[in-house]
Design an enzyme around this catalytic site. Structure first.
Site, PDB file in Angstrom:
ATOM      1  N   LYS A  95       0.876  -1.178   0.000  1.00 31.85           N
ATOM      2  CA  LYS A  95       0.000   0.000   0.000  1.00 31.85           C
ATOM      3  C   LYS A  95       0.911   1.226   0.000  1.00 31.85           C
ATOM      4  O   LYS A  95       1.821   1.327   0.831  1.00 31.85           O
ATOM      5  CB  LYS A  95      -0.854   0.012   1.269  1.00 31.85           C
ATOM      6  CG  LYS A  95      -2.085  -0.867   1.198  1.00 31.85           C
ATOM      7  CD  LYS A  95      -3.001  -0.588   2.389  1.00 31.85           C
ATOM      8  CE  LYS A  95      -4.361  -1.223   2.212  1.00 31.85           C
ATOM      9  NZ  LYS A  95      -4.345  -2.627   1.805  1.00 31.85           N
ATOM     10  N   ASP A 129      -1.551  -2.029  -4.086  1.00 33.93           N
ATOM     11  CA  ASP A 129      -2.974  -2.033  -3.741  1.00 33.93           C
ATOM     12  C   ASP A 129      -3.585  -0.678  -4.105  1.00 33.93           C
ATOM     13  O   ASP A 129      -2.884   0.332  -4.138  1.00 33.93           O
ATOM     14  CB  ASP A 129      -3.165  -2.189  -2.227  1.00 33.93           C
ATOM     15  CG  ASP A 129      -2.889  -3.605  -1.728  1.00 33.93           C
ATOM     16  OD1 ASP A 129      -2.477  -4.464  -2.526  1.00 33.93           O
ATOM     17  OD2 ASP A 129      -3.088  -3.822  -0.525  1.00 33.93           O
ATOM     18  N   MET A 130      -4.909  -0.670  -4.302  1.00 32.27           N
ATOM     19  CA  MET A 130      -5.587   0.624  -4.450  1.00 32.27           C
ATOM     20  C   MET A 130      -6.357   0.902  -3.169  1.00 32.27           C
ATOM     21  O   MET A 130      -7.093   0.050  -2.693  1.00 32.27           O
ATOM     22  CB  MET A 130      -6.536   0.618  -5.663  1.00 32.27           C
ATOM     23  CG  MET A 130      -7.091   1.987  -5.976  1.00 32.27           C
ATOM     24  SD  MET A 130      -5.814   3.244  -6.282  1.00 32.27           S
ATOM     25  CE  MET A 130      -5.385   2.894  -7.986  1.00 32.27           C
ATOM     26  N   GLN A 158     -10.177  -0.247  -9.178  1.00 35.69           N
ATOM     27  CA  GLN A 158     -11.490  -0.537  -8.583  1.00 35.69           C
ATOM     28  C   GLN A 158     -12.605  -0.290  -9.584  1.00 35.69           C
ATOM     29  O   GLN A 158     -12.825   0.840 -10.035  1.00 35.69           O
ATOM     30  CB  GLN A 158     -11.669   0.348  -7.352  1.00 35.69           C
ATOM     31  CG  GLN A 158     -10.643   0.049  -6.262  1.00 35.69           C
ATOM     32  CD  GLN A 158     -10.426   1.218  -5.324  1.00 35.69           C
ATOM     33  OE1 GLN A 158     -10.534   2.381  -5.723  1.00 35.69           O
ATOM     34  NE2 GLN A 158     -10.090   0.930  -4.076  1.00 35.69           N
ATOM     35  N   ARG A 179      -4.701  -5.566 -11.555  1.00 35.27           N
ATOM     36  CA  ARG A 179      -5.488  -6.493 -10.730  1.00 35.27           C
ATOM     37  C   ARG A 179      -6.860  -5.822 -10.593  1.00 35.27           C
ATOM     38  O   ARG A 179      -6.999  -4.804  -9.910  1.00 35.27           O
ATOM     39  CB  ARG A 179      -4.838  -6.645  -9.364  1.00 35.27           C
ATOM     40  CG  ARG A 179      -5.641  -7.540  -8.421  1.00 35.27           C
ATOM     41  CD  ARG A 179      -5.473  -7.095  -6.986  1.00 35.27           C
ATOM     42  NE  ARG A 179      -4.125  -7.278  -6.522  1.00 35.27           N
ATOM     43  CZ  ARG A 179      -3.637  -6.629  -5.445  1.00 35.27           C
ATOM     44  NH1 ARG A 179      -4.365  -5.785  -4.767  1.00 35.27           N
ATOM     45  NH2 ARG A 179      -2.402  -6.821  -5.074  1.00 35.27           N
ATOM     46  N   LYS A 182     -13.464  -5.161  -7.295  1.00 33.24           N
ATOM     47  CA  LYS A 182     -14.708  -4.379  -7.301  1.00 33.24           C
ATOM     48  C   LYS A 182     -14.533  -3.071  -6.521  1.00 33.24           C
ATOM     49  O   LYS A 182     -15.064  -2.048  -6.900  1.00 33.24           O
ATOM     50  CB  LYS A 182     -15.849  -5.208  -6.707  1.00 33.24           C
ATOM     51  CG  LYS A 182     -16.295  -6.331  -7.640  1.00 33.24           C
ATOM     52  CD  LYS A 182     -17.554  -7.007  -7.146  1.00 33.24           C
ATOM     53  CE  LYS A 182     -17.849  -8.226  -8.006  1.00 33.24           C
ATOM     54  NZ  LYS A 182     -19.016  -8.993  -7.511  1.00 33.24           N
ATOM     55  N   ALA A 184     -13.358  -1.826  -2.174  1.00 33.62           N
ATOM     56  CA  ALA A 184     -13.705  -2.241  -0.812  1.00 33.62           C
ATOM     57  C   ALA A 184     -14.012  -1.085   0.139  1.00 33.62           C
ATOM     58  O   ALA A 184     -14.252  -1.319   1.308  1.00 33.62           O
ATOM     59  CB  ALA A 184     -12.547  -3.059  -0.232  1.00 33.62           C
ATOM     60  N   ARG A 288     -13.442  -4.353   6.637  1.00 33.77           N
ATOM     61  CA  ARG A 288     -13.821  -4.329   5.208  1.00 33.77           C
ATOM     62  C   ARG A 288     -14.221  -5.722   4.743  1.00 33.77           C
ATOM     63  O   ARG A 288     -15.110  -5.867   3.919  1.00 33.77           O
ATOM     64  CB  ARG A 288     -12.673  -3.764   4.356  1.00 33.77           C
ATOM     65  CG  ARG A 288     -12.426  -2.283   4.568  1.00 33.77           C
ATOM     66  CD  ARG A 288     -11.632  -1.658   3.431  1.00 33.77           C
ATOM     67  NE  ARG A 288     -10.274  -2.150   3.356  1.00 33.77           N
ATOM     68  CZ  ARG A 288      -9.250  -1.662   4.048  1.00 33.77           C
ATOM     69  NH1 ARG A 288      -9.425  -0.646   4.864  1.00 33.77           N
ATOM     70  NH2 ARG A 288      -8.045  -2.168   3.919  1.00 33.77           N
TER      71      ARG A 288
HETATM   72  P1  FDA Z   1     -18.818  -9.906  -4.145  1.00 30.40           P
HETATM   73  O1  FDA Z   1     -18.671  -8.933  -3.013  1.00 30.40           O
HETATM   74  O2  FDA Z   1     -19.948  -9.709  -5.105  1.00 30.40           O
HETATM   75  O3  FDA Z   1     -18.830 -11.363  -3.565  1.00 30.40           O
HETATM   76  C1  FDA Z   1     -19.115 -12.507  -4.347  1.00 30.40           C
HETATM   77  C2  FDA Z   1     -19.231 -13.704  -3.421  1.00 30.40           C
HETATM   78  O4  FDA Z   1     -17.929 -13.987  -2.872  1.00 30.40           O
HETATM   79  C3  FDA Z   1     -20.102 -13.464  -2.204  1.00 30.40           C
HETATM   80  O5  FDA Z   1     -21.453 -13.765  -2.477  1.00 30.40           O
HETATM   81  C4  FDA Z   1     -19.507 -14.415  -1.191  1.00 30.40           C
HETATM   82  O6  FDA Z   1     -19.940 -15.709  -1.437  1.00 30.40           O
HETATM   83  C5  FDA Z   1     -18.030 -14.347  -1.518  1.00 30.40           C
HETATM   84  N1  FDA Z   1     -17.330 -13.334  -0.717  1.00 30.40           N
HETATM   85  C6  FDA Z   1     -16.912 -12.108  -1.101  1.00 30.40           C
HETATM   86  N2  FDA Z   1     -16.281 -11.461  -0.103  1.00 30.40           N
HETATM   87  C7  FDA Z   1     -16.334 -12.306   0.939  1.00 30.40           C
HETATM   88  C8  FDA Z   1     -15.854 -12.216   2.284  1.00 30.40           C
HETATM   89  N3  FDA Z   1     -15.221 -11.140   2.749  1.00 30.40           N
HETATM   90  N4  FDA Z   1     -16.064 -13.287   3.091  1.00 30.40           N
HETATM   91  C9  FDA Z   1     -16.685 -14.398   2.655  1.00 30.40           C
HETATM   92  N5  FDA Z   1     -17.166 -14.535   1.393  1.00 30.40           N
HETATM   93  C10 FDA Z   1     -16.987 -13.500   0.564  1.00 30.40           C
HETATM   94  N6  FDA Z   1     -10.122  -3.834  -2.865  1.00 30.40           N
HETATM   95  C11 FDA Z   1      -9.619  -2.591  -2.962  1.00 30.40           C
HETATM   96  O7  FDA Z   1     -10.358  -1.601  -2.831  1.00 30.40           O
HETATM   97  N7  FDA Z   1      -8.274  -2.414  -3.220  1.00 30.40           N
HETATM   98  C12 FDA Z   1      -7.419  -3.466  -3.417  1.00 30.40           C
HETATM   99  O8  FDA Z   1      -6.232  -3.268  -3.675  1.00 30.40           O
HETATM  100  C13 FDA Z   1      -7.968  -4.789  -3.316  1.00 30.40           C
HETATM  101  N8  FDA Z   1      -7.165  -5.884  -3.508  1.00 30.40           N
HETATM  102  C14 FDA Z   1      -7.756  -7.130  -3.594  1.00 30.40           C
HETATM  103  C15 FDA Z   1      -6.978  -8.226  -3.962  1.00 30.40           C
HETATM  104  C16 FDA Z   1      -7.575  -9.468  -4.130  1.00 30.40           C
HETATM  105  C17 FDA Z   1      -6.749 -10.648  -4.550  1.00 30.40           C
HETATM  106  C18 FDA Z   1      -8.989  -9.619  -3.929  1.00 30.40           C
HETATM  107  C19 FDA Z   1      -9.681 -10.931  -4.140  1.00 30.40           C
HETATM  108  C20 FDA Z   1      -9.738  -8.532  -3.528  1.00 30.40           C
HETATM  109  C21 FDA Z   1      -9.144  -7.293  -3.336  1.00 30.40           C
HETATM  110  N9  FDA Z   1      -9.902  -6.183  -2.943  1.00 30.40           N
HETATM  111  C22 FDA Z   1      -9.342  -4.933  -3.033  1.00 30.40           C
HETATM  112  C23 FDA Z   1     -11.281  -6.362  -2.395  1.00 30.40           C
HETATM  113  C24 FDA Z   1     -12.356  -6.146  -3.466  1.00 30.40           C
HETATM  114  O9  FDA Z   1     -12.457  -4.787  -3.802  1.00 30.40           O
HETATM  115  C25 FDA Z   1     -13.729  -6.628  -2.943  1.00 30.40           C
HETATM  116  O10 FDA Z   1     -14.106  -5.843  -1.826  1.00 30.40           O
HETATM  117  C26 FDA Z   1     -13.773  -8.088  -2.558  1.00 30.40           C
HETATM  118  O11 FDA Z   1     -13.048  -8.877  -3.466  1.00 30.40           O
HETATM  119  C27 FDA Z   1     -15.236  -8.609  -2.502  1.00 30.40           C
HETATM  120  O12 FDA Z   1     -15.841  -8.534  -3.749  1.00 30.40           O
HETATM  121  P2  FDA Z   1     -15.996  -9.799  -4.742  1.00 30.40           P
HETATM  122  O13 FDA Z   1     -15.332  -9.393  -5.995  1.00 30.40           O
HETATM  123  O14 FDA Z   1     -15.518 -11.033  -4.148  1.00 30.40           O
HETATM  124  O15 FDA Z   1     -17.532  -9.892  -5.059  1.00 30.40           O
END
Ligand code: FDA
Length: 306
Positions: A95, A129-130, A158, A179, A182, A184, A288
């Site tokens: 970060k 990271d973002m 993001q 990368r 969505k 966070a 988060r």
């Molecule tokens: P979504 O939230 O729609 O979830 C889809 C499904 O996945 C859910 O229905 C559930 O089943 C499962 N799931 C998701 N999150 C879960 C949790 N916490 N616990 C249990 N199950 C869960 N964000 C950011 O702002 N800056 C960054 O640099 C990063 N870096 C990053 C790296 C990597 C490798 C990942 C996977 C994610 C990030 N993120 C991030 C976080 C990202 O922005 C986001 O908040 C999460 O990935 C959750 O969104 P999903 O894409 O999983 O989809």
């Protein structure tokens, strides 16, 4: 619930309370194998036996002074230097606020160039990271400058931000590594899409943009960082339709989330990395994770009962 959890993530009183409670610490262990780099590398070894690559990142956000940034730099230098001997297919993600972005953008740039060069020297991509939207401009500015020194470096983008489509277009000619996530953080509707369906569509469109011929010719790399199985299925279909092989992209998920899907992707011949977080400053990060899936709050309640 999501809004309350994200608001709580920056609350100092809550942080102090939560980090003292044993039941919270035990619930956190579901998403974090431990607080030290040794814990993270041990977990990386277990994942490697399942043919899953990893990314490690030390938790912690804003810093008080330059010596804190130097300590983070020294820590990551040590981690990168250790990696070859471990034999792990493991990358590092940082970060920029931990590397001094709030104190002096030039310091964050110098620190990131240092880590990117070190990481490239052992053949590993360094990830950035973002963070929250007030850091996006400065983070991308640093990323562009680092790319001028070292190509093996990527940044998270993001999909929920209205600005990301334009930012991505500006990075593609540079041969960026993205990368896609969505997003966070808690952001107002002027800055980020509020509806989940819009975010999902934006994620698909932006990540698929990196499969276009011009992006591939420029040497762009795409990591699809989501646990969303519907989106992953749609993405794989789009890649197949365009004739992009499984080595033309990779997936990434967070430690402890969607384990079955991680193994299913590996078994189907896809490349996947799991991001492992470690460190003592886990409170805002953990909040988060709870906000992403409020059902996770029940794990905390259950561990209190147990
Ligand atoms: P979504 O939230 O729609 O979830 C889809 C499904 O996945 C859910 O229905 C559930 O089943 C499962 N799931 C998701 N999150 C879960 C949790 N916490 N616990 C249990 N199950 C869960 N964000 C950011 O702002 N800056 C960054 O640099 C990063 N870096 C990053 C790296 C990597 C490798 C990942 C996977 C994610 C990030 N993120 C991030 C976080 C990202 O922005 C986001 O908040 C999460 O990935 C959750 O969104 P999903 O894409 O999983 O989809």
């Amino acid at each position: 619930m999501r809004r309350a959890l994200l608001a709580g993530s920056t609350n100092e009183w809550l942080r102090r309370q939560a980090t003292r409670r044993r039941f919270v610490r035990s619930a956190v262990s579901r998403f974090m194998p431990g607080e030290t780099i040794d814990d993270a590398l041990r977990a990386a070894g277990e994942l490697q036996r399942e043919r899953i690559g990893t990314i490690v990142t030390q938790l912690g956000e804003n810093l008080a002074d330059r010596s804190d940034a130097q300590a983070v730099l020294d820590h990551y230098r040590g981690v990168i230097d250790r990696l070859p001997a471990t034999g792990l297919d493991c990358e590092v993600s940082v970060k920029l606020t931990q590397l001094g972005l709030d104190l002096d953008p030039d310091l964050a740039l110098a620190n990131t160039v240092d880590l990117a060069r070190r990481s490239a020297a052992i053949g590993r991509r360094l990830w950035i990271d973002m963070e929250a939207s007030n850091y996006v401009e400065r983070t991308l500015d640093v990323y562009r400058k680092v790319l001028a020194h070292e190509k093996l470096v990527g940044v998270a983008m993001q999909a929920y931000l209205h600005r990301t489509a334009a930012d991505l277009e500006s990075l593609i000619p540079l041969g960026c590594a993205i990368r896609m996530v969505k997003g966070a953080y808690q952001e107002p509707p002027e800055i980020a899409m509020a509806k989940k369906a819009d975010v999902d569509e934006s994620f698909f469109r932006l990540s698929a943009r990196l499969l276009d011929d011009d992006a591939r010719r420029a040497g762009c790399h795409v990591t699809i960082a989501t646990h969303d199985r519907a989106l992953i299925g749609r993405w794989i279909a789009a890649a197949e339709q365009r004739g992009v092989g499984k080595d033309g992209y990779e997936f990434a998920m967070l430690y402890g989330i969607q384990r079955a899907e991680q193994l299913r992707l590996v078994a189907a011949g896809h490349r996947i990395r799991v991001l492992i977080s470690y460190g003592a400053s886990w409170f805002p990060w953990y909040m988060r994770r709870l906000a992403e899936r409020p059902a996770n709050v029940w794990f905390v309640v259950k561990s209190l009962a147990g």
